[in-house]
Write a protein that holds these residues in place. Structure first.
Motif, PDB file in Angstrom:
ATOM      1  N   SER A 124       0.641   3.969  20.700  1.00 40.39           N
ATOM      2  CA  SER A 124      -0.453   3.357  21.441  1.00 40.39           C
ATOM      3  C   SER A 124      -1.074   2.242  20.612  1.00 40.39           C
ATOM      4  O   SER A 124      -0.758   2.065  19.426  1.00 40.39           O
ATOM      5  N   GLY A 125      -1.976   1.500  21.230  1.00 46.12           N
ATOM      6  CA  GLY A 125      -2.649   0.431  20.510  1.00 46.12           C
ATOM      7  C   GLY A 125      -3.464   0.956  19.341  1.00 46.12           C
ATOM      8  O   GLY A 125      -3.496   0.347  18.263  1.00 46.12           O
ATOM      9  N   CYS A 126      -4.144   2.097  19.519  1.00 46.68           N
ATOM     10  CA  CYS A 126      -4.938   2.688  18.443  1.00 46.68           C
ATOM     11  C   CYS A 126      -4.061   3.108  17.272  1.00 46.68           C
ATOM     12  O   CYS A 126      -4.410   2.894  16.101  1.00 46.68           O
ATOM     13  N   GLU A 127      -2.924   3.720  17.568  1.00 50.49           N
ATOM     14  CA  GLU A 127      -2.010   4.134  16.499  1.00 50.49           C
ATOM     15  C   GLU A 127      -1.473   2.928  15.733  1.00 50.49           C
ATOM     16  O   GLU A 127      -1.317   2.976  14.506  1.00 50.49           O
ATOM     17  N   HIS A 128      -1.209   1.856  16.444  1.00 45.67           N
ATOM     18  CA  HIS A 128      -0.696   0.649  15.801  1.00 45.67           C
ATOM     19  C   HIS A 128      -1.717   0.098  14.811  1.00 45.67           C
ATOM     20  O   HIS A 128      -1.366  -0.262  13.674  1.00 45.67           O
ATOM     21  N   VAL A 129      -2.985   0.050  15.221  1.00 49.24           N
ATOM     22  CA  VAL A 129      -4.041  -0.434  14.322  1.00 49.24           C
ATOM     23  C   VAL A 129      -4.186   0.497  13.121  1.00 49.24           C
ATOM     24  O   VAL A 129      -4.347   0.050  11.983  1.00 49.24           O
ATOM     25  N   GLU A 130      -4.122   1.802  13.355  1.00 53.16           N
ATOM     26  CA  GLU A 130      -4.254   2.767  12.267  1.00 53.16           C
ATOM     27  C   GLU A 130      -3.131   2.595  11.242  1.00 53.16           C
ATOM     28  O   GLU A 130      -3.380   2.588  10.026  1.00 53.16           O
ATOM     29  N   LEU A 131      -1.898   2.453  11.723  1.00 54.08           N
ATOM     30  CA  LEU A 131      -0.759   2.308  10.815  1.00 54.08           C
ATOM     31  C   LEU A 131      -0.843   1.014  10.015  1.00 54.08           C
ATOM     32  O   LEU A 131      -0.553   0.994   8.817  1.00 54.08           O
ATOM     33  N   GLN A 132      -1.239  -0.072  10.668  1.00 59.43           N
ATOM     34  CA  GLN A 132      -1.342  -1.338   9.953  1.00 59.43           C
ATOM     35  C   GLN A 132      -2.470  -1.299   8.915  1.00 59.43           C
ATOM     36  O   GLN A 132      -2.343  -1.871   7.826  1.00 59.43           O
ATOM     37  N   THR A 133      -3.565  -0.618   9.246  1.00 60.73           N
ATOM     38  CA  THR A 133      -4.664  -0.492   8.291  1.00 60.73           C
ATOM     39  C   THR A 133      -4.233   0.326   7.077  1.00 60.73           C
ATOM     40  O   THR A 133      -4.521  -0.032   5.929  1.00 60.73           O
ATOM     41  N   MET A 134      -3.539   1.434   7.316  1.00 62.03           N
ATOM     42  CA  MET A 134      -3.047   2.240   6.206  1.00 62.03           C
ATOM     43  C   MET A 134      -2.052   1.464   5.352  1.00 62.03           C
ATOM     44  O   MET A 134      -2.047   1.586   4.117  1.00 62.03           O
ATOM     45  N   ALA A 135      -1.214   0.653   5.993  1.00 61.63           N
ATOM     46  CA  ALA A 135      -0.257  -0.162   5.239  1.00 61.63           C
ATOM     47  C   ALA A 135      -0.990  -1.150   4.337  1.00 61.63           C
ATOM     48  O   ALA A 135      -0.611  -1.341   3.172  1.00 61.63           O
ATOM     49  N   MET A 136      -2.050  -1.774   4.835  1.00 59.28           N
ATOM     50  CA  MET A 136      -2.810  -2.721   4.020  1.00 59.28           C
ATOM     51  C   MET A 136      -3.542  -2.017   2.879  1.00 59.28           C
ATOM     52  O   MET A 136      -3.597  -2.514   1.758  1.00 59.28           O
ATOM     53  N   LEU A 137      -4.113  -0.849   3.156  1.00 65.16           N
ATOM     54  CA  LEU A 137      -4.888  -0.141   2.142  1.00 65.16           C
ATOM     55  C   LEU A 137      -4.004   0.416   1.031  1.00 65.16           C
ATOM     56  O   LEU A 137      -4.436   0.509  -0.126  1.00 65.16           O
ATOM     57  N   LEU A 138      -2.775   0.804   1.352  1.00 70.46           N
ATOM     58  CA  LEU A 138      -1.892   1.411   0.361  1.00 70.46           C
ATOM     59  C   LEU A 138      -0.938   0.408  -0.268  1.00 70.46           C
ATOM     60  O   LEU A 138      -0.701   0.451  -1.477  1.00 70.46           O
ATOM     61  N   VAL A 193       6.045 -13.196  13.788  1.00 73.21           N
ATOM     62  CA  VAL A 193       5.681 -12.027  12.990  1.00 73.21           C
ATOM     63  C   VAL A 193       4.159 -11.940  12.850  1.00 73.21           C
ATOM     64  O   VAL A 193       3.488 -12.952  12.618  1.00 73.21           O
ATOM     65  N   LEU A 194       3.641 -10.728  12.990  1.00 66.17           N
ATOM     66  CA  LEU A 194       2.239 -10.453  12.667  1.00 66.17           C
ATOM     67  C   LEU A 194       2.209  -9.858  11.263  1.00 66.17           C
ATOM     68  O   LEU A 194       2.717  -8.759  11.037  1.00 66.17           O
ATOM     69  N   HIS A 195       1.644 -10.594  10.324  1.00 65.51           N
ATOM     70  CA  HIS A 195       1.563 -10.145   8.935  1.00 65.51           C
ATOM     71  C   HIS A 195       0.110  -9.836   8.631  1.00 65.51           C
ATOM     72  O   HIS A 195      -0.734 -10.726   8.547  1.00 65.51           O
ATOM     73  N   PHE A 196      -0.198  -8.552   8.466  1.00 67.22           N
ATOM     74  CA  PHE A 196      -1.554  -8.106   8.154  1.00 67.22           C
ATOM     75  C   PHE A 196      -1.676  -8.009   6.638  1.00 67.22           C
ATOM     76  O   PHE A 196      -1.009  -7.190   6.004  1.00 67.22           O
ATOM     77  N   LYS A 197      -2.533  -8.847   6.059  1.00 70.38           N
ATOM     78  CA  LYS A 197      -2.645  -8.923   4.609  1.00 70.38           C
ATOM     79  C   LYS A 197      -3.965  -8.341   4.113  1.00 70.38           C
ATOM     80  O   LYS A 197      -5.002  -8.510   4.732  1.00 70.38           O
ATOM     81  N   GLY A 198      -3.864  -7.667   2.960  1.00 71.89           N
ATOM     82  CA  GLY A 198      -5.043  -7.210   2.262  1.00 71.89           C
ATOM     83  C   GLY A 198      -5.553  -8.304   1.344  1.00 71.89           C
ATOM     84  O   GLY A 198      -5.199  -9.480   1.492  1.00 71.89           O
ATOM     85  N   PRO A 199      -6.352  -7.967   0.340  1.00 76.00           N
ATOM     86  CA  PRO A 199      -6.917  -8.986  -0.551  1.00 76.00           C
ATOM     87  C   PRO A 199      -5.890  -9.529  -1.531  1.00 76.00           C
ATOM     88  O   PRO A 199      -4.959  -8.845  -1.935  1.00 76.00           O
ATOM     89  N   GLY A 200      -6.084 -10.794  -1.913  1.00 75.81           N
ATOM     90  CA  GLY A 200      -5.262 -11.401  -2.943  1.00 75.81           C
ATOM     91  C   GLY A 200      -3.892 -11.827  -2.455  1.00 75.81           C
ATOM     92  O   GLY A 200      -3.510 -11.601  -1.310  1.00 75.81           O
ATOM     93  N   LEU A 201      -3.142 -12.453  -3.365  1.00 74.68           N
ATOM     94  CA  LEU A 201      -1.786 -12.891  -3.085  1.00 74.68           C
ATOM     95  C   LEU A 201      -0.914 -12.651  -4.310  1.00 74.68           C
ATOM     96  O   LEU A 201      -1.388 -12.720  -5.449  1.00 74.68           O
ATOM     97  N   THR A 202       0.366 -12.391  -4.081  1.00 72.75           N
ATOM     98  CA  THR A 202       1.321 -12.272  -5.166  1.00 72.75           C
ATOM     99  C   THR A 202       1.620 -13.662  -5.723  1.00 72.75           C
ATOM    100  O   THR A 202       1.195 -14.679  -5.168  1.00 72.75           O
ATOM    101  N   TRP A 203       2.388 -13.703  -6.799  1.00 76.61           N
ATOM    102  CA  TRP A 203       2.655 -14.974  -7.473  1.00 76.61           C
ATOM    103  C   TRP A 203       3.344 -15.994  -6.577  1.00 76.61           C
ATOM    104  O   TRP A 203       3.158 -17.204  -6.731  1.00 76.61           O
ATOM    105  N   ASP A 204       4.134 -15.530  -5.605  1.00 78.17           N
ATOM    106  CA  ASP A 204       4.846 -16.457  -4.723  1.00 78.17           C
ATOM    107  C   ASP A 204       4.061 -16.811  -3.473  1.00 78.17           C
ATOM    108  O   ASP A 204       4.517 -17.613  -2.656  1.00 78.17           O
TER     109      ASP A 204
END
Length: 267
Positions: A124-138, A193-204
């Protein structure tokens, strides 16, 4: 029916893919594989923790293996991640139209169902948001692939686990290589592509920083402390018992008694 339209570069790539699909099997097999010159062994080993996760590995700290999965065994990490993800999954995602003044909310837009109701057949839409949030946090990054028909209309937004996606640069653009569960790969332009990013960036500049990797030592200490305490309880040494002696005990007798307790715990 209106929908998301491809950019000029993505549309050109789509045409090339359609042409490739129309080729006979023999010609397709003879076609060269997509080359990703930016993802070689040196850069992957140096900058991608996800590479090691494919093999069950990860960073080590305090003598334990620290990955997003092992980090979730720490009560504080579990509570923080589930609390934030659970809160965000209840927030409604809407489509707005940009105007000269305040944005106008479009509750009946075709894309609303992908945001709120069902982005794909699996969640569902809620599950999708939850999974993307967990991916960003971890891991710092979350990915979804926008599936479109040939006329450019979206029909699915597929969630991919972060370890299944490898961003790279090619021809001045950012591309993403998706690895499916059957081992096949797909390369897609960033416009798809939808790329959900957390803080900061890698060297590239392709990905956000991994919170678990940057706090591996603190998380590792928590895991190691829990495992050490568990072993102590298992061996029976952490009890409320105490020992008393009626006569004075010499240094040799104390050492002998400690050795007796050690052998007893190890038995």
């Amino acid at each position: 029916m209106s929908g998301y339209r491809l950019s000029a570069q993505a549309a050109a790539q789509q045409q090339s893919w359609d042409a490739a699909r129309a080729m006979p099997p023999s010609a397709v097999q003879a076609a060269p594989a997509i080359s990703n010159s930016t993802v070689d062994s040196a850069s992957v080993l140096a900058g991608s923790g996800e590479f090691f996760e494919w093999f069950g590995g990860g960073g080590r700290a305090a003598g334990v293996n620290v990955t997003p999965e092992t980090a979730m065994r720490v009560t504080a990490v579990w509570r923080c991640v589930t609390l934030i993800a659970g809160r965000l999954m209840t927030a409604p995602l809407c489509v707005y139209e940009r105007t000269g003044g305040a944005p106008i909310k479009l509750p009946d837009h075709d894309l609303v169902r992908f945001l709120q109701i069902q982005p794909n057949e699996d969640m569902s839409g809620c599950e999708h948001v939850e999974l993307q949030t967990m991916a960003m946090l971890l891991r710092g990054n979350g990915y979804s692939l926008i599936r479109q028909a040939r006329n450019g209309v979206i029909y699915s937004v597929d969630y991919y686990h972060p370890v299944q996606v490898m961003p790279y640069r090619s021809g001045g653009s950012i591309w993403y290589r998706f690895t499916n569960l059957d081992g096949s790969t797909e390369d897609h332009h960033s416009s798809e592509v939808l790329h959900f990013k957390g803080p900061g960036l890698t060297w590239d500049g392709l990905k956000a920083l991994s919170p678990v990797q940057h706090h591996a030592q603190a998380i590792g200490i928590g895991i190691a402390s829990r495992e050490y305490t568990a072993r102590q309880f298992e061996s029976g040494l952490m009890t409320n018992d105490y020992f008393s002696f009626e006569e004075e005990v010499s240094r040799e007798q104390r050492a002998a008694f400690k050795e007796y307790l050690r052998r007893r715990a190890a038995a």
